[in-house]
Each structure stands twice: as C-alpha cells, then as structure tokens.
Design a protein around this motif. Structure first.
Motif: not given
Length: 469
Positions: A58-70
C-alpha cells in the motif's frame, strides 16, 4: 422386589445411585472454549511478520502500518469487559457465536481490502470478534461449577492459560508460514476457517442461556453510557501511553474527565456496567488486577526491550536472537503446565515474583560482550514467571469474582494485561531514546525491578491467597 429387579437389569433406583454418578464438568465444552480463547493472542502476534509486506503493498510507512497492531490492542482492551458484561446479561452462547461469526467476516474483509484503512477496520473487527471468547469461557466454567456443585477441574483453567501462551509464541512463526505460502492476505484469510470452526463447535456444544434469578432482576436497560465512558477513558489513556509526548497532553485529560464521569454514572446507575461499590469492596480482586498490570508490564518490557538489545546492543543476528528467546517461551509453557497441577495460588505468585526479580537483576549486569550462555539464562529465567503468574491471576479471579459478573471480571483481567503491555512499550521507548544500547537496557531494568518487587510484596501480603489452596 422392584429394587431387586432393577439391580438384576443393571439399574438402580435414583435414591441409591452411586456417588460417582453425580454431574461432572462437561468435557465437550473444552474444545470450543480453548479454541475461541486462542484466537485473540494468535491474531495479536501473527500480524508482526506481515507489516513490512503490507507497507510495500500500500506504499505506507511503518508509522501507519503499526496501527494494524495498535488498533487490535485498543479494541480488545475496551471490548473484552464490555462484551463480558453482555455475557453476564445474555449468556455466553449468543456472544460467543456472534463474535466467531464476526471473526470470519473480518477475515473476508481483510482478504479483499483495497487500502490500508480498510485493513485497519478489519483488524478492529477481529479485535471485537475475539473479545467474546475469553469472558464467555470463564463464565461457562464458573457456571459448570454451579451446575455440578463441584470445583472446576484445574486442567481446564490451565488449558486456557497455556493455550494463550502457546499461540502467542507460535503466532509470528505461523504468520511467516502463511505469508510465505500465499502472501500477507493469508494472515487475514486464516480467520475464515478458524471462525467457522468456533461457530460449529459453539453451536453444537455451548449450553443455551438460562437466566438466573439475579440476571432476571438485572433485566433493565444495558448501561450503554457507562460502556461509552469506559471506552473514552481507556482510549485516552492507551493512546497517550503509545506515544507519551507533551503535545498530547489532552489525551490524559480526556481519560481523567471520562473516568470521573464514569464514576459518577456508575454510582448512580441501578444496574451499572461496572459496579464500583462491589468492585471497590472486593480487595482480593483489586489485588489480582494490580498483579496483572505489574506482571505484564515486566513481561512485555522484557520481551520488547531484551530482543531489541540483543540485536543492537549485543550485535546478534536476528535468527540468533530468535533462537535465544525461544527457550524462554518453552519454559513458560512447561511452567504453566506443571504449576497448573497444583491448586495453591500464593506459591505460584511468590515463585514467579522472586524469579522475575532475579531476571530483572540479571539485565542490570549484561554487557556487549556477555557470553551467550548468560544471555540464554536471562531468557529462560523470565519464562518461569510468564508461565506461573498469569495462570495464578486467572485462577484467583475465578474464585474472587462475583459469579453473576464473571464475564465482566474476566474481560477486565485482559484489559489490565494490555495496559501492562502499553506501559511496557512506553518504558522501552523512553529507555531506548538513543537506541537499544546497554545503558538503555540497564535503565529499563531499573524500571522493571520495582514493578517485580511490588508484585512480590502484594502477593505476600494478600491473605486471601493463603486460604485458596
């Protein structure tokens, strides 16, 4: 003559039935209860190996993909006691089946998600769905004890705890296998068969709700406002703990205001979501919640911090780091199984607290040239309290909580576990502000030590644990 003829046919009158014919725990319940309780921890950890490929897709940085955990952590922290309260009101069967269905639908949504935002929504739905199983399981187990008039077999409570530990441990491995087999979407797709299995087992084996006299008296409106205020308070607190910064001052303010409003509401509500009067008067249960926060603050701080230090501060390869962490997880499972055979609680907590202090103390003397066997010993040591303390707290809650609010109480136990995880994450971030170096590890250990010491003191001073053997 009638009794004689019945004896000749191999039967006996009801009033002469042998003692061992008394009702016992329905073992058919074990499979749906254990399977359902595994889905939350496995989904919590399985996603870890999928974050990088999802970010690339999705061309997303780690700061955005971490929301899949949070997103899942936040959802389950709030949802477990809320759904637990609904279990108390309406019985475990409808909530378990509804949650299992939602898990399957969320897996389907993740399979076709066109964007990261939709994928996060799928994770929220997974969090909601998996939040029903554990409160429902604890409610069913307590209900079985009431139905049979016997103490619940220790094996079923041990199975719940050990299954959660085992699935959390194998989650990253399972996720890696799934991603390698069919791409990152398989991490979501696997929830389809798992959810379906829970629906089938739950529909066939879970008892239909039988409202008790207390539940019938509580048949008024559900305290929706209390649940909303609880959710606001916890959301503000957890969002702040995820990234504690001065510019996010409004989050703890929101948490305090919502908590104050919640207290006012619950003290005035005739059938509150959280009965604060009963909860405040149940000191043993409050002690269990305190131990849960302390135990998981230390455990998660060790898990997050020690692994990072092994790679950066000690300079080990990722594969070797994983190898060094694996024996500790195995020890945790073995410790849970072995300690689960003994009914006493205080001994498990004292042993776990003592070993936890030793493990934290060992971290304070580690250096960049510490030999591998010593590094392995630290991981093995922390496995003992991980296996004993969580099980002891769960069993303590089983005996301490009001039977009519078992679902709510069990959900809150999981909430305090996730609160410990968030506190640990904040502590790791603060200690490793200059990187996961050796001074940072020592600073983190000095934070963990008083938490472990307080856990031991609380366990020693809790007189109710001495009576529970």
């Amino acid at each position: 003559m009638r009794g004689l003829s019945e004896l000749r046919r191999g039967t006996a009158p009801a009033d002469t039935a042998p003692a061992d014919a008394a009702p016992s725990f329905d073992r058919r319940l074990t499979a749906p209860l254990v399977l359902g309780s595994m889905l939350n921890p496995v989904n919590s950890t399985m996603i870890a190996v999928s974050l990088v490929p999802i970010g690339i897709a999705f061309g997303a940085p780690a700061a955005e993909t971490v929301w899949l955990v949070s997103a899942l952590y936040l959802t389950t922290s709030i949802a477990q006691p809320v759904i637990g309260r609904l279990v108390d009101r309406f019985g475990p069967r409808p909530l378990y089946l509804g949650g299992s269905t939602l898990i399957g639908l969320a897996g389907l949504l993740g399979m076709v998600a066109p964007s990261l935002g939709v994928l996060i929504v799928a994770r929220v739905l997974i969090g909601l769905g998996t939040s029903a199983a554990y409160p429902a399981a604890m409610y069913v187990i307590r209900s079985e004890a009431t139905r049979t008039g016997r103490d619940t077999p220790g094996g079923i409570l041990t199975a719940l705890s050990v299954a959660a530990q085992a699935t959390a441990m194998i989650g990253p491995t399972l996720g890696g296998l799934l991603v390698g087999f069919g791409g990152w979407r398989t991490v979501f797709v696997v929830n389809l068969p798992l959810g379906l299995a829970c629906v089938v087992l739950g529909a066939r084996r879970l008892p239909r709700a039988r409202p008790t006299a207390t539940a019938e008296r509580q048949a008024g409106p559900v305290d929706v406002l209390g649940m909303v205020l609880f959710g606001l308070a916890l959301t503000g607190l957890l969002l702040f703990l995820m990234a504690p910064r001065p510019d996010r001052w409004y989050l703890p303010v929101l948490a305090v205001l919502a908590a104050a409003a919640l207290a006012v509401r619950e003290l005035r509500c005739p059938e509150p979501f959280l009965d604060l009067r009963v909860l405040g008067g149940n000191r043993p249960l409050l002690g269990t919640y305190l131990r849960q926060v302390l135990a998981y603050t230390v455990s998660y701080a060790f898990l997050y911090g020690y692994a990072q230090w092994l790679e950066q501060g000690r300079g080990l390869a990722t594969s070797l780091t994983g190898t060094l962490m694996l024996p500790g997880s195995a020890v945790a499972i073995v410790a849970g199984v072995l300690s689960g055979r003994r009914p006493e609680l205080r001994g498990k907590l004292v042993l776990g607290g003592t070993v936890m202090i030793a493990a934290c103390g060992l971290l304070t003397v580690l250096r960049s040239d510490t030999p591998i066997p010593v590094l392995l010993a630290a991981g093995v040591l922390i496995g003992i309290p991980q296996g004993t303390i969580g099980l002891a707290n769960q069993n303590a809650l089983y005996h301490q909580a009001d039977a009519e609010r078992m679902g709510t109480a069990a959900g809150l136990l999981r909430t305090f576990m996730y609160l410990g995880a968030m506190l640990a994450s904040a502590a790791v971030a603060a200690s490793f502000r200059h990187g996961a170096d050796t001074p940072g590890l020592h600073e983190l250990a000095l934070f963990m030590l008083p938490c472990a010491a307080l856990l031991l003191v609380v366990s020693l001073l809790d007189r109710s644990l001495r009576r529970r053997r």
